[in-house]
Design a protein around this motif. Structure first.
Motif, PDB file in Angstrom:
ATOM      1  N   GLN A   1       0.827  -1.207   0.000  1.00 30.61           N
ATOM      2  CA  GLN A   1       0.000   0.000   0.000  1.00 30.61           C
ATOM      3  C   GLN A   1       0.865   1.263   0.000  1.00 30.61           C
ATOM      4  O   GLN A   1       0.581   2.222  -0.721  1.00 30.61           O
ATOM      5  CB  GLN A   1      -0.914   0.005   1.228  1.00 30.61           C
ATOM      6  N   LEU A   2       1.925   1.260   0.810  1.00 36.10           N
ATOM      7  CA  LEU A   2       2.778   2.436   0.901  1.00 36.10           C
ATOM      8  C   LEU A   2       3.529   2.698  -0.403  1.00 36.10           C
ATOM      9  O   LEU A   2       3.720   3.855  -0.803  1.00 36.10           O
ATOM     10  CB  LEU A   2       3.778   2.278   2.050  1.00 36.10           C
ATOM     11  N   SER A   3       3.971   1.647  -1.056  1.00 35.29           N
ATOM     12  CA  SER A   3       4.790   1.816  -2.261  1.00 35.29           C
ATOM     13  C   SER A   3       4.045   2.554  -3.360  1.00 35.29           C
ATOM     14  O   SER A   3       4.664   3.195  -4.218  1.00 35.29           O
ATOM     15  CB  SER A   3       5.275   0.457  -2.760  1.00 35.29           C
ATOM     16  N   GLN A   4       2.715   2.501  -3.352  1.00 35.49           N
ATOM     17  CA  GLN A   4       1.935   3.204  -4.366  1.00 35.49           C
ATOM     18  C   GLN A   4       1.979   4.708  -4.174  1.00 35.49           C
ATOM     19  O   GLN A   4       1.657   5.468  -5.095  1.00 35.49           O
ATOM     20  CB  GLN A   4       0.489   2.701  -4.328  1.00 35.49           C
ATOM     21  N   MET A   5       2.353   5.157  -2.982  1.00 34.76           N
ATOM     22  CA  MET A   5       2.365   6.581  -2.681  1.00 34.76           C
ATOM     23  C   MET A   5       3.775   7.170  -2.647  1.00 34.76           C
ATOM     24  O   MET A   5       3.934   8.371  -2.433  1.00 34.76           O
ATOM     25  CB  MET A   5       1.719   6.825  -1.300  1.00 34.76           C
ATOM     26  N   LEU A   6       4.792   6.347  -2.860  1.00 42.12           N
ATOM     27  CA  LEU A   6       6.182   6.786  -2.682  1.00 42.12           C
ATOM     28  C   LEU A   6       6.935   6.782  -4.002  1.00 42.12           C
ATOM     29  O   LEU A   6       6.760   5.874  -4.816  1.00 42.12           O
ATOM     30  CB  LEU A   6       6.902   5.867  -1.689  1.00 42.12           C
ATOM     31  N   PRO A   7       7.800   7.768  -4.219  1.00 37.52           N
ATOM     32  CA  PRO A   7       8.644   7.745  -5.410  1.00 37.52           C
ATOM     33  C   PRO A   7       9.750   6.705  -5.267  1.00 37.52           C
ATOM     34  O   PRO A   7      10.340   6.563  -4.195  1.00 37.52           O
ATOM     35  CB  PRO A   7       9.227   9.159  -5.461  1.00 37.52           C
ATOM     36  N   GLY A   8      10.021   5.973  -6.326  1.00 34.46           N
ATOM     37  CA  GLY A   8      11.105   5.001  -6.273  1.00 34.46           C
ATOM     38  C   GLY A   8      10.694   3.712  -5.577  1.00 34.46           C
ATOM     39  O   GLY A   8       9.526   3.459  -5.282  1.00 34.46           O
ATOM     40  N   ARG A   9      11.702   2.921  -5.284  1.00 32.73           N
ATOM     41  CA  ARG A   9      11.489   1.580  -4.736  1.00 32.73           C
ATOM     42  C   ARG A   9      11.378   1.626  -3.206  1.00 32.73           C
ATOM     43  O   ARG A   9      12.069   2.394  -2.556  1.00 32.73           O
ATOM     44  CB  ARG A   9      12.665   0.690  -5.140  1.00 32.73           C
TER      45      ARG A   9
ATOM     46  N   PRO B   1      -4.490   7.090   7.476  1.00 31.32           N
ATOM     47  CA  PRO B   1      -4.072   8.488   7.620  1.00 31.32           C
ATOM     48  C   PRO B   1      -2.662   8.751   7.078  1.00 31.32           C
ATOM     49  O   PRO B   1      -2.407   9.816   6.509  1.00 31.32           O
ATOM     50  CB  PRO B   1      -4.139   8.716   9.139  1.00 31.32           C
ATOM     51  N   LEU B   2      -1.753   7.794   7.249  1.00 31.92           N
ATOM     52  CA  LEU B   2      -0.409   7.953   6.711  1.00 31.92           C
ATOM     53  C   LEU B   2      -0.443   7.975   5.186  1.00 31.92           C
ATOM     54  O   LEU B   2       0.256   8.776   4.544  1.00 31.92           O
ATOM     55  CB  LEU B   2       0.505   6.844   7.216  1.00 31.92           C
ATOM     56  N   LEU B   3      -1.263   7.117   4.576  1.00 32.65           N
ATOM     57  CA  LEU B   3      -1.379   7.097   3.125  1.00 32.65           C
ATOM     58  C   LEU B   3      -1.924   8.426   2.604  1.00 32.65           C
ATOM     59  O   LEU B   3      -1.445   8.970   1.599  1.00 32.65           O
ATOM     60  CB  LEU B   3      -2.285   5.947   2.683  1.00 32.65           C
ATOM     61  N   LEU B   4      -2.919   8.984   3.279  1.00 35.11           N
ATOM     62  CA  LEU B   4      -3.469  10.279   2.882  1.00 35.11           C
ATOM     63  C   LEU B   4      -2.429  11.383   3.048  1.00 35.11           C
ATOM     64  O   LEU B   4      -2.339  12.300   2.217  1.00 35.11           O
ATOM     65  CB  LEU B   4      -4.714  10.597   3.714  1.00 35.11           C
TER      66      LEU B   4
ATOM     67  N   LEU C   1      11.048  -0.654  19.185  1.00 32.61           N
ATOM     68  CA  LEU C   1       9.751  -0.982  18.594  1.00 32.61           C
ATOM     69  C   LEU C   1       9.036  -2.053  19.408  1.00 32.61           C
ATOM     70  O   LEU C   1       9.641  -3.028  19.844  1.00 32.61           O
ATOM     71  CB  LEU C   1       9.929  -1.487  17.160  1.00 32.61           C
ATOM     72  N   ASP C   2       7.754  -1.851  19.569  1.00 33.71           N
ATOM     73  CA  ASP C   2       6.897  -2.871  20.169  1.00 33.71           C
ATOM     74  C   ASP C   2       6.279  -3.720  19.060  1.00 33.71           C
ATOM     75  O   ASP C   2       6.276  -3.351  17.881  1.00 33.71           O
ATOM     76  CB  ASP C   2       5.792  -2.220  21.000  1.00 33.71           C
ATOM     77  N   GLU C   3       5.747  -4.859  19.451  1.00 28.30           N
ATOM     78  CA  GLU C   3       5.102  -5.760  18.497  1.00 28.30           C
ATOM     79  C   GLU C   3       4.038  -5.001  17.691  1.00 28.30           C
ATOM     80  O   GLU C   3       3.195  -4.281  18.234  1.00 28.30           O
ATOM     81  CB  GLU C   3       4.436  -6.922  19.227  1.00 28.30           C
ATOM     82  N   GLY C   4       4.123  -5.135  16.367  1.00 32.25           N
ATOM     83  CA  GLY C   4       3.148  -4.504  15.482  1.00 32.25           C
ATOM     84  C   GLY C   4       3.525  -3.110  15.015  1.00 32.25           C
ATOM     85  O   GLY C   4       2.843  -2.556  14.143  1.00 32.25           O
ATOM     86  N   ASP C   5       4.594  -2.521  15.546  1.00 32.43           N
ATOM     87  CA  ASP C   5       4.994  -1.164  15.149  1.00 32.43           C
ATOM     88  C   ASP C   5       5.537  -1.153  13.725  1.00 32.43           C
ATOM     89  O   ASP C   5       6.193  -2.099  13.273  1.00 32.43           O
ATOM     90  CB  ASP C   5       6.070  -0.610  16.084  1.00 32.43           C
ATOM     91  N   LEU C   6       5.303  -0.032  13.028  1.00 35.70           N
ATOM     92  CA  LEU C   6       5.830   0.200  11.685  1.00 35.70           C
ATOM     93  C   LEU C   6       6.621   1.500  11.677  1.00 35.70           C
ATOM     94  O   LEU C   6       6.176   2.498  12.264  1.00 35.70           O
ATOM     95  CB  LEU C   6       4.707   0.295  10.659  1.00 35.70           C
ATOM     96  N   VAL C   7       7.775   1.500  11.009  1.00 36.34           N
ATOM     97  CA  VAL C   7       8.589   2.706  10.865  1.00 36.34           C
ATOM     98  C   VAL C   7       8.867   2.912   9.382  1.00 36.34           C
ATOM     99  O   VAL C   7       9.430   2.032   8.724  1.00 36.34           O
ATOM    100  CB  VAL C   7       9.919   2.586  11.632  1.00 36.34           C
ATOM    101  N   LEU C   8       8.471   4.071   8.856  1.00 43.83           N
ATOM    102  CA  LEU C   8       8.736   4.411   7.464  1.00 43.83           C
ATOM    103  C   LEU C   8       9.943   5.344   7.416  1.00 43.83           C
ATOM    104  O   LEU C   8       9.946   6.396   8.061  1.00 43.83           O
ATOM    105  CB  LEU C   8       7.515   5.086   6.833  1.00 43.83           C
ATOM    106  N   VAL C   9      10.964   4.952   6.666  1.00 45.25           N
ATOM    107  CA  VAL C   9      12.234   5.676   6.619  1.00 45.25           C
ATOM    108  C   VAL C   9      12.424   6.300   5.237  1.00 45.25           C
ATOM    109  O   VAL C   9      12.177   5.651   4.207  1.00 45.25           O
ATOM    110  CB  VAL C   9      13.419   4.732   6.930  1.00 45.25           C
TER     111      VAL C   9
END
Length: 548
Positions: free
Chosen positions: A473-481, A533-536, A507-515
């Motif tokens: 889902q995130l890759s559709q909103m980001l430039p590049g790979r 909300p992050l995708l928006l 990080l706790d279980e289930g956490d996501l970090v976008l770098v």
């Protein structure tokens, strides 16, 4: 042997057709920041033309201390390994008042850090390593002895006029990155100016060739018996080259201070006081004055400003070149995305504002060190000397002598940074991601940044399948790979890091970090938080209008 740069001939390119399509990017200035911008863009597939007024890399050590974060930046443009193999790592320092040590510091560093906190290497040598990479890169054209004298622009492109040995010549570009230093010709051509503070204190800086067994660390002496009333700094460089900086008196003539016999006298007295009986030679010298100045904006139309062309910071705490390399790291991924049509032009305003804020972060720290190293009045000097005197018997005051060495800046206030609704531990959104060694599921050991690559990355404290779904889902909103790293499991296209990286990042279980590509944390989500909300947020801040 002391490094002597090669001189480069002018290559006539003025016969190119004036009707040719505009260049994607023109970089003005082939110092370390300009070379880093060119390499960063080329590594992302963007063709770059570089114009340099001089005919060689710089001469003399100049900015010698590179931070671990700068080595990460240089890794991303393909020169970090070679430069790191030459530079001298260090993590400690000592300060002395007269003949007594008043401060000893150790910068944070343990076996899981990929790099030492700091590295010493002459700026001229670092530039040559970068230049070698530029000359091997087919996407980069570098033209020496091409001084930019005029810059005009409209909504679509920039026209750059340069003076060359073959006469004046102009070229057009969609974007220009001005990396032409403290006396920027681009800045002058656009009529924009640095604003801020210039300090009175001046330092002679000198390189000497000297065989010594002293360790690789930062050493400072205030009012040493060798040269009463002065402040002296000492740093080791590769190949038995040492850098010595010392403050000169407020009324002392700069030309007189730079006379070789006067420099030799100061250094001879200090080395003799240290017990030196080895011969030494003076290789290079210059003079330095501290400044805290910047443009109000680092983006003017289609021209981005980077390095000393955009901002000046005092030498103390070694933030000058390190902040310039950060500029290059941030600008290149964003500019490449815009050039490729993957991100909106507004992204350039966002990253320019980030780097202006980063300058303020640096100045807030550097000004404290500068007032200590170069007291601007009798009152400041009396206060500084009183702290040093009291520190001899009261260790609690020694923290005030802290040189505040350079550290990576953050983008917490950036419009691009996504702030979570829940409190988190570890790096906050906008913070640089620490480069820590981790052992992956297949048993190999690597740094986090090496695993995530040069693009965006998702680090997930989840199984690989769940991480892959979020990454899709995130890759559709980001430039590049987008590279996806997960804590466990096995799914095609996902690198499984094991739990170490999650533990290091808090990080706790289930956490996501976008770098981000520059290693800054764009956003974080805790378990149970919706991805929507992050995708928006990414759609609004990042995605090109035509691709929404």
């Amino acid at each position: 042997m002391y490094f002597q740069p090669n001189r480069h001939d002018f290559v006539d390119f003025t016969s190119s057709s004036a009707d040719a399509a505009p260049e994607d990017v023109v970089v003005v200035g082939a110092g370390p920041v300009g070379l880093a911008v060119a390499l960063g863009l080329a590594r992302r597939g963007v063709e770059v033309t570089v114009l340099e007024a001089g005919d060689s890399v710089s001469h003399g050590s100049r900015a010698i201390c590179l931070s671990r974060h700068s080595l990460e930046v240089l890794d991303r443009i393909g020169v970090g390994e070679r430069l790191g193999s030459v530079a001298l790592p260090w993590s400690t320092g000592r300060s002395h008042y007269r003949d007594t040590e008043v401060l000893s510091f150790d910068m944070p560093y343990d076996r899981n850090d990929v790099r030492a906190p700091m590295f010493n290497i002459s700026q001229s040598v670092a530039e040559q390593i970068m230049l070698d990479a530029v000359e091997a890169e087919p996407r980069i054209r570098l033209f020496w002895r091409s001084e930019v004298t005029e810059v005009t622009q409209d909504d679509a492109e920039v026209t750059v006029q340069a003076t060359t040995p073959a006469g004046p010549w102009g070229l057009r570009a969609r974007h220009v990155v001005a990396c032409d230093g403290a006396r920027s010709g681009v800045r002058k051509a656009l009529g924009v100016h640095l604003e801020g503070t210039s300090y009175e204190g001046r330092y002679v800086i000198a390189d000497i060739h000297w065989k010594s067994g002293l360790p690789t660390e930062r050493q400072a002496w205030f009012d040493p018996p060798s040269n009463p009333g002065q402040t002296i700094l000492l740093h080791r460089q590769p190949d038995d080259i040492w850098r010595i900086d010392y403050q000169i008196e407020a009324g002392e003539d700069a030309e007189e201070a730079l006379r070789e016999e006067n420099i030799r006298a100061v250094i001879t007295r200090h080395l003799a006081w240290l017990g030196n009986d080895e011969p030494w030679t003076l290789e290079w010298s210059s003079i330095y004055r501290a400044h805290s100045r910047a443009l109000d904006s680092f983006l003017h139309g289609r021209v981005l400003f980077a390095g000393d062309a955009a901002h000046l910071v005092p030498i103390f705490g070694v933030r000058g070149l390190n902040s310039g390399l950060e500029d290059a790291d941030v600008y290149t991924w964003a500019l490449a995305a815009v050039v490729r049509g993957e991100a909106d032009d507004r992204l350039l305003r966002t990253v320019a504002d980030e780097r202006r804020d980063a300058w303020q972060q640096n100045v807030d720290q550097a000004e404290k060190s500068t007032l200590f190293m170069t007291p601007s009045s009798d009152g400041y000097r009396l206060t500084r000397d009183a702290i040093l005197q009291l520190a001899l018997s009261r260790p609690v005051l020694r923290g005030l002598i802290n040189p505040r060495q350079s550290a990576a800046t953050h983008s917490r206030a950036s419009a691009l940074t996504y702030t979570p609704t829940k409190a988190v531990t570890g790096p906050l959104p906008g913070d640089p991601l620490p480069d820590r060694r981790v052992t992956t599921a297949n048993g190999t050991t690597a740094g986090v940044h090496a695993l995530r690559g040069r693009g965006f990355a998702l680090i997930a404290a989840t199984d690989a399948a769940e991480a892959a779904r979020a990454g899709e889902q995130l890759s559709q909103m980001l430039p590049g790979r987008l590279t996806v790293l997960a804590a466990r499991g096995a799914t095609e296209g996902v690198t499984v890091t094991g739990p170490d990286v999650c533990t290091d990042l808090g990080l706790d279980e289930g956490d996501l970090v976008l770098v981000r590509p520059d290693g800054l944390v764009l956003g974080r989500l805790s378990q149970g938080e919706s991805l929507e909300p992050l995708l928006l947020h990414l759609t609004d801040r990042l995605t090109a209008e035509g691709s929404r």
